[in-house]
Design a protein around this motif. Structure first.
Motif, PDB file in Angstrom:
ATOM      1  N   ARG A 186       0.836  -1.195   0.000  1.00 20.42           N
ATOM      2  CA  ARG A 186       0.000   0.000   0.000  1.00 20.42           C
ATOM      3  C   ARG A 186       0.873   1.248   0.000  1.00 20.42           C
ATOM      4  O   ARG A 186       1.886   1.304   0.721  1.00 20.42           O
ATOM      5  CB  ARG A 186      -0.940   0.028   1.215  1.00 20.42           C
ATOM      6  CG  ARG A 186      -2.213  -0.784   1.029  1.00 20.42           C
ATOM      7  CD  ARG A 186      -1.979  -2.252   1.139  1.00 20.42           C
ATOM      8  NE  ARG A 186      -1.489  -2.614   2.459  1.00 20.42           N
ATOM      9  CZ  ARG A 186      -0.773  -3.717   2.710  1.00 20.42           C
ATOM     10  NH1 ARG A 186      -0.481  -4.572   1.723  1.00 20.42           N
ATOM     11  NH2 ARG A 186      -0.348  -3.993   3.934  1.00 20.42           N
ATOM     12  N   VAL A 187       0.462   2.221  -0.817  1.00 20.47           N
ATOM     13  CA  VAL A 187       1.162   3.508  -0.894  1.00 20.47           C
ATOM     14  C   VAL A 187       0.110   4.609  -0.762  1.00 20.47           C
ATOM     15  O   VAL A 187      -0.860   4.641  -1.516  1.00 20.47           O
ATOM     16  CB  VAL A 187       1.926   3.668  -2.220  1.00 20.47           C
ATOM     17  CG1 VAL A 187       2.596   5.038  -2.288  1.00 20.47           C
ATOM     18  CG2 VAL A 187       2.966   2.557  -2.388  1.00 20.47           C
ATOM     19  N   ALA A 188       0.297   5.513   0.194  1.00 20.81           N
ATOM     20  CA  ALA A 188      -0.688   6.559   0.460  1.00 20.81           C
ATOM     21  C   ALA A 188      -0.397   7.812  -0.362  1.00 20.81           C
ATOM     22  O   ALA A 188       0.731   8.029  -0.812  1.00 20.81           O
ATOM     23  CB  ALA A 188      -0.715   6.890   1.944  1.00 20.81           C
ATOM     24  N   LEU A 189      -1.425   8.629  -0.528  1.00 23.08           N
ATOM     25  CA  LEU A 189      -1.310   9.861  -1.312  1.00 23.08           C
ATOM     26  C   LEU A 189      -2.158  10.944  -0.650  1.00 23.08           C
ATOM     27  O   LEU A 189      -3.376  10.819  -0.553  1.00 23.08           O
ATOM     28  CB  LEU A 189      -1.780   9.611  -2.753  1.00 23.08           C
ATOM     29  CG  LEU A 189      -1.983  10.819  -3.671  1.00 23.08           C
ATOM     30  CD1 LEU A 189      -0.734  11.690  -3.731  1.00 23.08           C
ATOM     31  CD2 LEU A 189      -2.359  10.335  -5.073  1.00 23.08           C
ATOM     32  N   GLU A 210      -0.494  16.009 -10.798  1.00 24.79           N
ATOM     33  CA  GLU A 210       0.371  14.970 -10.240  1.00 24.79           C
ATOM     34  C   GLU A 210      -0.420  13.882  -9.528  1.00 24.79           C
ATOM     35  O   GLU A 210       0.041  12.742  -9.435  1.00 24.79           O
ATOM     36  CB  GLU A 210       1.391  15.596  -9.273  1.00 24.79           C
ATOM     37  CG  GLU A 210       2.461  16.437  -9.948  1.00 24.79           C
ATOM     38  CD  GLU A 210       2.014  17.869 -10.218  1.00 24.79           C
ATOM     39  OE1 GLU A 210       2.827  18.661 -10.724  1.00 24.79           O
ATOM     40  OE2 GLU A 210       0.836  18.194  -9.914  1.00 24.79           O
ATOM     41  N   TRP A 211      -1.599  14.225  -8.996  1.00 25.76           N
ATOM     42  CA  TRP A 211      -2.437  13.218  -8.327  1.00 25.76           C
ATOM     43  C   TRP A 211      -2.742  12.085  -9.305  1.00 25.76           C
ATOM     44  O   TRP A 211      -2.618  10.901  -8.968  1.00 25.76           O
ATOM     45  CB  TRP A 211      -3.749  13.872  -7.861  1.00 25.76           C
ATOM     46  CG  TRP A 211      -4.343  13.314  -6.602  1.00 25.76           C
ATOM     47  CD1 TRP A 211      -4.382  13.912  -5.390  1.00 25.76           C
ATOM     48  CD2 TRP A 211      -4.978  12.040  -6.432  1.00 25.76           C
ATOM     49  NE1 TRP A 211      -5.011  13.100  -4.464  1.00 25.76           N
ATOM     50  CE2 TRP A 211      -5.387  11.941  -5.075  1.00 25.76           C
ATOM     51  CE3 TRP A 211      -5.248  10.972  -7.275  1.00 25.76           C
ATOM     52  CZ2 TRP A 211      -6.048  10.832  -4.560  1.00 25.76           C
ATOM     53  CZ3 TRP A 211      -5.905   9.856  -6.758  1.00 25.76           C
ATOM     54  CH2 TRP A 211      -6.294   9.788  -5.421  1.00 25.76           C
ATOM     55  N   ASP A 264      -1.474   8.240  -9.013  1.00 25.43           N
ATOM     56  CA  ASP A 264      -2.492   7.200  -8.892  1.00 25.43           C
ATOM     57  C   ASP A 264      -2.208   6.060  -9.867  1.00 25.43           C
ATOM     58  O   ASP A 264      -2.189   4.875  -9.481  1.00 25.43           O
ATOM     59  CB  ASP A 264      -3.861   7.815  -9.185  1.00 25.43           C
ATOM     60  CG  ASP A 264      -5.001   7.064  -8.521  1.00 25.43           C
ATOM     61  OD1 ASP A 264      -4.747   6.275  -7.588  1.00 25.43           O
ATOM     62  OD2 ASP A 264      -6.162   7.277  -8.920  1.00 25.43           O
ATOM     63  N   TYR A 265      -1.977   6.413 -11.108  1.00 28.90           N
ATOM     64  CA  TYR A 265      -1.719   5.382 -12.122  1.00 28.90           C
ATOM     65  C   TYR A 265      -0.335   4.767 -11.967  1.00 28.90           C
ATOM     66  O   TYR A 265      -0.129   3.587 -12.310  1.00 28.90           O
ATOM     67  CB  TYR A 265      -1.922   5.965 -13.528  1.00 28.90           C
ATOM     68  CG  TYR A 265      -3.388   5.995 -13.922  1.00 28.90           C
ATOM     69  CD1 TYR A 265      -3.975   4.915 -14.569  1.00 28.90           C
ATOM     70  CD2 TYR A 265      -4.187   7.082 -13.602  1.00 28.90           C
ATOM     71  CE1 TYR A 265      -5.319   4.919 -14.903  1.00 28.90           C
ATOM     72  CE2 TYR A 265      -5.546   7.095 -13.927  1.00 28.90           C
ATOM     73  CZ  TYR A 265      -6.102   6.016 -14.574  1.00 28.90           C
ATOM     74  OH  TYR A 265      -7.439   6.014 -14.889  1.00 28.90           O
ATOM     75  N   ALA A 302       1.067  -1.865  -6.984  1.00 28.72           N
ATOM     76  CA  ALA A 302       0.745  -1.541  -5.599  1.00 28.72           C
ATOM     77  C   ALA A 302      -0.712  -1.090  -5.471  1.00 28.72           C
ATOM     78  O   ALA A 302      -1.465  -1.057  -6.443  1.00 28.72           O
ATOM     79  CB  ALA A 302       1.703  -0.468  -5.079  1.00 28.72           C
ATOM     80  N   VAL A 303      -1.082  -0.718  -4.252  1.00 28.93           N
ATOM     81  CA  VAL A 303      -2.451  -0.342  -3.916  1.00 28.93           C
ATOM     82  C   VAL A 303      -2.465   1.095  -3.412  1.00 28.93           C
ATOM     83  O   VAL A 303      -1.733   1.439  -2.478  1.00 28.93           O
ATOM     84  CB  VAL A 303      -3.011  -1.283  -2.817  1.00 28.93           C
ATOM     85  CG1 VAL A 303      -4.412  -0.858  -2.396  1.00 28.93           C
ATOM     86  CG2 VAL A 303      -3.000  -2.728  -3.301  1.00 28.93           C
ATOM     87  N   GLY A 304      -3.282   1.948  -4.022  1.00 29.16           N
ATOM     88  CA  GLY A 304      -3.341   3.351  -3.635  1.00 29.16           C
ATOM     89  C   GLY A 304      -4.230   3.577  -2.424  1.00 29.16           C
ATOM     90  O   GLY A 304      -5.316   3.006  -2.321  1.00 29.16           O
TER      91      GLY A 304
END
Length: 594
Positions: free
Chosen positions: A72-75, A82-83, A87-88, A95-97
């Motif tokens: 998992r990678v947070a944003l 850039e979002w 995301d992509y 990975a998982v957003g």
């Protein structure tokens, strides 16, 4: 139980994932413009090849940084170009957003990062990084967008081969987790909704090639995103726009929406009712301050009549002539304020109301209401161009079944329904029953044609001391539509009658003060000003017309503060945290019944 189903239109293969279109289009149409990026006052085109390469570069950097399949990678960021890249890129790396609202507190950030087990986090700016460092001091990787974080990652991944990237990307299919979206929630800790690649793609492609196909079948189609991409509503629309090759623009600051609409010239818009209410209220206040209030209100009446007539067989010659006249005097100016190309919008999050729905359609900007939850990948139903039943949230989109339980609760089935709550099996079992129905908590009804109407929220039904059940939502939506009102919360649980807390819109009040010679008045003074109280009373009286006498609001108080995210009284999607408001304004509520 009454049910209504719509057959699947696009049967997405389970081998597909959300990155396929980005990489395929980068090969098939490398020079096609997919995004226009804001640079100062200019919109700079980004081609399919450029976007794909930037996504690939950041994804390679994540791989080089040690992000593995399924990590998992947070944003944490506002809505910006850039979002979408990040995301992509997270998906491309396998990975998982995990999106986080940029307004989140350190406590909320700590919960989301720790509960999801995020390996790293992207932040937009220094203040966000400070929040993350305070929340999770031992987090290994924090990449700051405004401090060269994406460029740094891209350089780090320079030695990762294209073959390695292709293997990572191909390793994820429809059944694999794509994102964990934490519901902001009005009570308790947020729950993480697990959405798979199939949930998102199935939803996006069936919506785009089903009910909303005509919105994306126009020349030079473009859409401006300004709602938080951390929310599932804007997130699924982002995917729809990528899947339909619609040019995307991003607005990070809500204050820039008006000028950005005029310069970007979108053909399609995504909004929540408060956005459309503000557009209407600003136009009304401007007309009134210029001495053209009577003309504006006549134009509003004609627009609504024209829209209603179009729904029932067409307008009379006299109405068409009036409509044409006001199109030159009023409606054309409103359309010009949105860039001049906008003809359609989708609204969700809460009820728009029939009056505003008919008004905007009469103006030439048709708003299609939809409904759903984060647990259903955002939408479950939406109105259709050519069959827009104003006042409803439309029919189920293709592949979805909607049922109404005996107690009125709306139940949903379909491939768009989430996999469950992360680390919370008990909550998952409460949300999805053994028959596969997702229990939404919303209350509604299906008409004979399959259109869904939302009538309330199961947990928000008030029961007065006399035993009368009252749905606060419709009353609140009606009052909130008034140009001076910002927020409303209806109260009355175990009380002798229904009452309300009301707050004023600061921007609208500035215009009102100027027009009424009260420029020096404070907000506290305005809350008891007889003219302001009379305006709010009129809004309450109008709302009361739609309910029985026992459900009518008997008293209200105008609070001299703004209920907002910053104050902790409103969620990021602008839902009132009823328990918090009830606690913080217990004195004012008690005084209503004193």
């Amino acid at each position: 139980m009454r049910e209504y189903s719509v057959p699947v239109l696009v049967d997405v293969p389970l081998s597909a994932n959300c990155t396929d279109t980005v990489f395929q289009r980068g090969v098939d149409e490398p020079d096609a413009v997919v995004i226009r990026r804001k640079d100062g006052d200019a919109w700079v085109p980004v081609t399919a090849r450029e976007f794909r390469d930037q996504v690939a570069g950041v994804a390679k950097g994540l791989i080089a940084a040690g992000v593995e399949l399924g990590d998992r990678v947070a944003l944490m960021s506002r809505t910006r170009y850039e979002w979408t890249v990040i995301d992509y890129a997270i998906w491309t790396a396998g990975a998982v957003g995990v999106p986080i609202y940029e307004t989140s507190s350190a406590e909320q950030v700590k919960w989301i990062i720790s509960d999801s087990g995020s390996k790293g986090v992207f932040v937009e700016q220094e203040s966000h990084e400070q929040t993350v460092r305070e929340a999770v001091p031992d987090l290994a990787s924090v990449w700051r967008i405004e401090d060269g974080g994406l460029e740094e990652l891209t350089r780090l991944g320079a030695d990762v081969s294209d073959d390695t990237l292709a293997e990572r990307r191909a390793a994820r299919g429809g059944r694999d987790l794509a994102t964990i979206i934490y519901t902001s929630g009005t009570t308790g800790r947020p729950k993480g909704c697990e959405l798979t690649h199939d949930n998102l793609l199935f939803t996006a492609r069936n919506v785009a090639h089903g009910p909303l196909e005509l919105l994306f079948d126009v020349q030079d189609r473009a859409a401006l995103l300004f709602l938080p991409l951390a929310h599932s509503f804007a997130r699924i629309i982002q995917i729809v726009l990528i899947e339909t090759s619609t040019v995307i623009g991003h607005t990070a600051n809500m204050k820039n929406v008006a000028p950005d609409l005029q310069s970007f010239k979108p053909t399609f818009l995504l909004g929540v009712p408060r956005v459309f209410e503000k557009v209407y209220n600003a136009a009304e206040l401007k007309a009134t301050s210029e001495g053209k209030g009577k003309i504006f209100h006549s134009a509003v009446k004609v627009a609504i009549e024209w829209s209603k007539a179009e729904s029932t067989g067409g307008a009379s010659l006299g109405l068409r002539l009036k409509h044409a006249a006001f199109d030159k005097l009023v409606y054309g100016k409103l359309r010009a304020a949105t860039g001049g190309s906008l003809s359609a919008a989708v609204s969700g999050g809460s009820a728009l109301g029939e009056r505003l729905g008919h008004f905007f359609r009469g103006v030439g900007i048709e708003v299609f209401e939809g409904w759903g939850l984060t647990e259903t990948s955002a939408p479950s139903s939406v109105n259709i161009p050519g069959a827009n039943k104003v006042g409803t949230v439309g029919k189920p989109f293709p592949g979805v079944t909607i049922g109404i339980a005996d107690d009125g609760e709306i139940l949903v089935k379909g491939r768009h329904v989430f996999a469950g709550y992360w680390n919370n099996e008990r909550a998952t079992k409460e949300a999805i029953d053994p028959q596969g129905w997702c229990h939404t908590g919303d209350v509604g009804e299906l008409d004979k044609d399959g259109y869904l109407r939302i009538t309330g929220r199961k947990k928000e039904i008030l029961v007065t001391a006399a035993g009368k059940n009252v749905a606060p939502g419709p009353l609140e939506d009606s009052i909130r539509a008034h140009r001076l009102v910002s927020q409303v919360m209806v109260v009355g649980d175990d009380r002798p009658f229904v009452a309300a807390l009301v707050t004023l819109d600061p921007e609208a009040m500035e215009q009102w003060k100027e027009a009424n010679g009260r420029s020096g008045a404070s907000m506290a003074e305005l809350c008891t000003d007889p003219a302001v109280v009379a305006e709010v009373q009129q809004a309450v009286d109008n709302a009361n017309l739609s309910v029985s006498k026992a459900e009518q609001i008997k008293k209200f108080v105008i609070l001299d503060i703004e209920l907002s995210e910053d104050s902790g009284h409103v969620t990021p999607k602008q839902s009132i945290k009823r328990h918090v408001v009830t606690r913080d304004f217990a004195k004012q509520i008690d005084e209503l019944y004193g």
